[in-house]
Design a protein around this motif. Structure first.
Motif, PDB file in Angstrom:
ATOM      1  N   VAL A   1      20.331 -54.021  40.678  1.00 25.61           N
ATOM      2  CA  VAL A   1      20.507 -54.690  41.976  1.00 25.61           C
ATOM      3  C   VAL A   1      21.840 -55.431  42.014  1.00 25.61           C
ATOM      4  CG1 VAL A   1      19.597 -56.500  43.462  1.00 25.61           C
ATOM      5  CG2 VAL A   1      18.034 -54.862  42.413  1.00 25.61           C
ATOM      6  N   SER A   2      22.163 -56.124  40.933  1.00 26.66           N
ATOM      7  CA  SER A   2      23.441 -56.840  40.877  1.00 26.66           C
ATOM      8  C   SER A   2      24.612 -55.873  40.979  1.00 26.66           C
ATOM      9  CB  SER A   2      23.535 -57.648  39.578  1.00 26.66           C
ATOM     10  OG  SER A   2      22.476 -58.567  39.468  1.00 26.66           O
ATOM     11  N   GLY A   3      24.502 -54.745  40.264  1.00 30.03           N
ATOM     12  CA  GLY A   3      25.567 -53.743  40.342  1.00 30.03           C
ATOM     13  C   GLY A   3      25.705 -53.147  41.718  1.00 30.03           C
TER      14      GLY A   3
ATOM     15  N   TRP B   1      20.648 -46.658  45.630  1.00 28.08           N
ATOM     16  CA  TRP B   1      19.330 -46.544  45.024  1.00 28.08           C
ATOM     17  C   TRP B   1      19.387 -45.730  43.725  1.00 28.08           C
ATOM     18  CZ3 TRP B   1      16.963 -41.881  44.115  1.00 28.08           C
ATOM     19  CH2 TRP B   1      17.465 -40.763  44.780  1.00 28.08           C
ATOM     20  N   VAL B   2      20.295 -44.787  43.651  1.00 30.84           N
ATOM     21  CA  VAL B   2      20.417 -43.998  42.423  1.00 30.84           C
ATOM     22  C   VAL B   2      20.849 -44.901  41.268  1.00 30.84           C
ATOM     23  CG1 VAL B   2      21.636 -42.109  41.305  1.00 30.84           C
ATOM     24  CG2 VAL B   2      20.927 -41.885  43.682  1.00 30.84           C
ATOM     25  N   LEU B   3      21.823 -45.781  41.531  1.00 33.52           N
ATOM     26  CA  LEU B   3      22.275 -46.719  40.500  1.00 33.52           C
ATOM     27  C   LEU B   3      21.149 -47.646  40.068  1.00 33.52           C
ATOM     28  CD1 LEU B   3      24.480 -48.146  38.840  1.00 33.52           C
ATOM     29  CD2 LEU B   3      25.038 -49.483  40.885  1.00 33.52           C
ATOM     30  N   ILE B   4      20.369 -48.134  41.033  1.00 31.48           N
ATOM     31  CA  ILE B   4      19.276 -49.060  40.707  1.00 31.48           C
ATOM     32  C   ILE B   4      18.209 -48.359  39.877  1.00 31.48           C
ATOM     33  CG2 ILE B   4      17.453 -50.484  41.709  1.00 31.48           C
ATOM     34  CD1 ILE B   4      19.270 -50.937  44.118  1.00 31.48           C
ATOM     35  N   VAL B   5      17.850 -47.155  40.284  1.00 32.33           N
ATOM     36  CA  VAL B   5      16.841 -46.403  39.529  1.00 32.33           C
ATOM     37  C   VAL B   5      17.350 -46.089  38.130  1.00 32.33           C
ATOM     38  CG1 VAL B   5      15.578 -44.222  39.409  1.00 32.33           C
ATOM     39  CG2 VAL B   5      15.748 -45.450  41.581  1.00 32.33           C
ATOM     40  N   ALA B   6      18.627 -45.690  38.032  1.00 35.78           N
ATOM     41  CA  ALA B   6      19.193 -45.369  36.723  1.00 35.78           C
ATOM     42  C   ALA B   6      19.210 -46.599  35.813  1.00 35.78           C
ATOM     43  CB  ALA B   6      20.604 -44.810  36.885  1.00 35.78           C
ATOM     44  N   ALA B   7      19.596 -47.747  36.362  1.00 34.45           N
ATOM     45  CA  ALA B   7      19.629 -48.970  35.556  1.00 34.45           C
ATOM     46  C   ALA B   7      18.220 -49.383  35.126  1.00 34.45           C
ATOM     47  CB  ALA B   7      20.292 -50.096  36.341  1.00 34.45           C
ATOM     48  N   THR B   8      17.258 -49.229  36.031  1.00 37.69           N
ATOM     49  CA  THR B   8      15.879 -49.591  35.690  1.00 37.69           C
ATOM     50  C   THR B   8      15.328 -48.689  34.590  1.00 37.69           C
ATOM     51  OG1 THR B   8      15.531 -50.344  37.970  1.00 37.69           O
ATOM     52  CG2 THR B   8      13.581 -49.955  36.629  1.00 37.69           C
ATOM     53  N   LEU B   9      15.561 -47.391  34.734  1.00 38.45           N
ATOM     54  CA  LEU B   9      15.099 -46.456  33.702  1.00 38.45           C
ATOM     55  C   LEU B   9      15.813 -46.709  32.371  1.00 38.45           C
ATOM     56  CD1 LEU B   9      14.820 -43.125  35.724  1.00 38.45           C
ATOM     57  CD2 LEU B   9      12.981 -44.665  35.017  1.00 38.45           C
ATOM     58  N   SER B  10      17.096 -47.055  32.450  1.00 33.91           N
ATOM     59  CA  SER B  10      17.826 -47.368  31.224  1.00 33.91           C
ATOM     60  C   SER B  10      17.244 -48.596  30.544  1.00 33.91           C
ATOM     61  CB  SER B  10      19.309 -47.588  31.538  1.00 33.91           C
ATOM     62  OG  SER B  10      19.888 -46.424  32.081  1.00 33.91           O
ATOM     63  N   GLY B  11      16.883 -49.602  31.346  1.00 31.21           N
ATOM     64  CA  GLY B  11      16.245 -50.791  30.779  1.00 31.21           C
ATOM     65  C   GLY B  11      14.924 -50.461  30.104  1.00 31.21           C
ATOM     66  N   LEU B  12      14.144 -49.572  30.755  1.00 34.64           N
ATOM     67  CA  LEU B  12      12.883 -49.152  30.141  1.00 34.64           C
ATOM     68  C   LEU B  12      13.130 -48.426  28.826  1.00 34.64           C
ATOM     69  CD1 LEU B  12      10.749 -47.900  33.172  1.00 34.64           C
ATOM     70  CD2 LEU B  12      10.193 -49.778  31.631  1.00 34.64           C
TER      71      LEU B  12
END
Length: 505
Positions: A189-191, A14-25
């Motif tokens: 999610v893919s990662g 979940w940390v990776l997903i949150v980090a990737a989402t925030l990075s996308g934002l």
């Protein structure tokens, strides 16, 4: 992977997903912030056909106008229309470059022409749009005028003058943020799924079941203070760590329901998985339940039991195996429970030969006759063969698995090593499990979590200096008198009553 596996992968990462989402934002917001604003000015023209006004002529003129409108829309981007605009406004561009900024369109079944001009300046966009509309009117009038002279049958008029826009048309900040959010979430999610598929480490029971079907005897949650206070007596009796070892004790009794395995070998696949602390605390938990327990440190390469319990290691298992002393003189009582410890002794040059010898087998048999349970801390299975050799002399084997560290292929090799020597594996213990998350294996206890004053000390417990009387033969080869040790609460020295006979047959 089924649905539950995917959900577990998402929860683990979940940390990776949150980090990737925030990075996308952040990327989407950065693009929107760094992109130069563009303003779009629009104007609209109406195409009229000159006629006498009869109904038939009006219908024909309307059809003629709709057919001609498409041609006029194409004409907007031509140099014939744009070059006069450039000359009038003094623009430093060519007709081809200006055509990129100008877009013309028409709605279906209408005689309306829409012209939109984009520019970094709102005033410039408005001026260009108005100039393009004026230029188009002149060009159409010239093109549609009869060669024989007279007026053009087609006339264009501006019905919506161009006005300077007050807000930029690009970039679209909301769209950029939304796209950044979606792309970042998809990458996260893919990662997470890819990382889970490529990760071969054992993180919980689900990963354990991919390797073996042996019973899971228990799970020990990770405790940051365990390195400083590894013993069961150094934590609160109602803490999750203490409860997990009591659960391990109970499950081990069910795994050995026949009672044939009086000696239990505790080992692991690799060093550093926590086998020594597990063996020590398991022996303590068994002793707290009222069993007479002997803990043997058979790790003759990196012995740790004496360090945990604060005992002397100069004389111990190796001393007994080479015949330099009797086992009764080497057992060291510890604590107030019926708990004895046989330390490793001096480290020998040939550990495997000593542990696989007939003397070691005889020693284990003598201990099994004198104690309810014998817990043996053995070396890891993969680096050396000591544990596999020793496992042939015990009633059962408990394999400690250090989660977040051990890989599935290493556990498979370790279990195959035990299978080759036909050892009986009682079960597996998962150590260092997280207290929260998809792989948590913690216990909640109904009661106060306060640490008793007696157990709050940070110093490790020391052994009682009183040793079993030599005449009692705690570990004997034949039925001999056994001095029953009655432990008085609060007393460090046991009270000895003689006269009890123990049948060791």
């Amino acid at each position: 992977m089924d649905f539950s596996d995917y959900m577990r992968a998402l929860r683990r990462n979940w940390v990776l997903i949150v980090a990737a989402t925030l990075s996308g934002l952040l990327v989407g917001g950065g693009i929107a912030a760094l992109t130069t604003p563009t303003y779009t000015a629009e104007t609209q023209l109406f195409v009229a056909i000159q006629n006498s006004g009869s109904v038939q002529e009006l219908q024909q003129g309307n059809s003629f106008g709709q057919a001609r409108v498409q041609s006029y829309v194409k004409t907007v981007g031509s140099p014939a229309v744009l070059q006069p605009v450039i000359d009038t406004l003094g623009l430093p561009v060519t007709a081809e470059e200006l055509a990129v900024q100008v877009k013309a369109s028409t709605d279906l079944n209408t005689v309306l022409i829409n012209i939109a001009v984009s520019d970094r300046s709102p005033a410039q966009a408005s001026a260009i749009a108005q100039a393009v509309a004026d230029s188009l009117i002149k060009v159409v009038d010239k093109l549609e005028r009869p060669k024989t002279g007279g007026t053009s049958p087609v006339s264009l008029s501006i019905i919506k003058p161009a006005a300077a826009p007050t807000a930029p048309s690009a970039p679209n900040s909301r769209l950029s943020l939304l796209l950044g959010l979606v792309i970042g979430l998809a990458l996260g999610v893919s990662g997470a799924v890819l990382r889970t598929r490529l990760d071969s480490r054992i993180r919980g029971e689900a990963d354990l079941r991919l390797v073996t079907s042996h019973p899971l005897l228990g799970g020990i949650t990770f405790d940051q203070d365990a390195s400083k206070n590894p013993l069961l007596t150094q934590v609160a009796p109602q803490s999750p760590r203490a409860e997990s070892f009591r659960q391990l004790r109970t499950n081990l009794q069910f795994a050995n329901v026949s009672g044939k395995a009086k000696s239990v070998l505790v080992t692991s696949s690799l060093p550093g998985e926590g086998k020594s602390t597990t063996a020590t605390n398991l022996a303590m938990a068994l002793a707290q339940a009222g069993q007479t327990v002997c803990l043997v440190d058979a790790d003759l390469r990196r012995p740790m039991v004496d360090d945990y319990l604060g005992l002397d290691r100069n004389a111990g298992l190796t001393t007994a195996l080479i015949g330099s002393a009797d086992i009764n003189d080497l057992l060291q009582p510890w604590g107030e429970d019926p708990f004895y410890v046989l330390t490793s002794g001096q480290i020998p040059p040939n550990p495997s030969e000593l542990l696989g010898s007939q003397e070691m087998k005889n020693l284990i048999e003598r201990l099994e006759q004198a104690f309810d349970t014998v817990v043996i801390d053995a070396p890891p299975l993969l680096p050396v063969t000591d544990a596999a050799v020793l496992s042939q002399h015990v009633g059962g084997v408990v394999v400690v698995v250090g989660t977040q560290k051990l890989k599935r292929q290493d556990l498979e090799k370790a279990l195959k090593a035990l299978e080759l020597v036909e050892s009986k594996v009682l079960g597996v213990v998962l150590n260092r499990l997280p207290s929260k998350g998809p792989d948590a294996y913690s216990y909640s206890y109904y009661g106060k979590e306060d640490l008793p004053k007696a157990a709050s000390t940070k110093t490790r417990g020391r052994a009682k200096k009183t040793k079993p009387a030599k005449s009692s033969d705690v570990v004997g080869g034949n039925p001999t008198p056994f001095d029953e040790i009655a432990y008085v609460p609060g007393s460090r020295t046991p009270t000895v009553f003689s006269g009890t006979t123990v049948d060791n047959s």
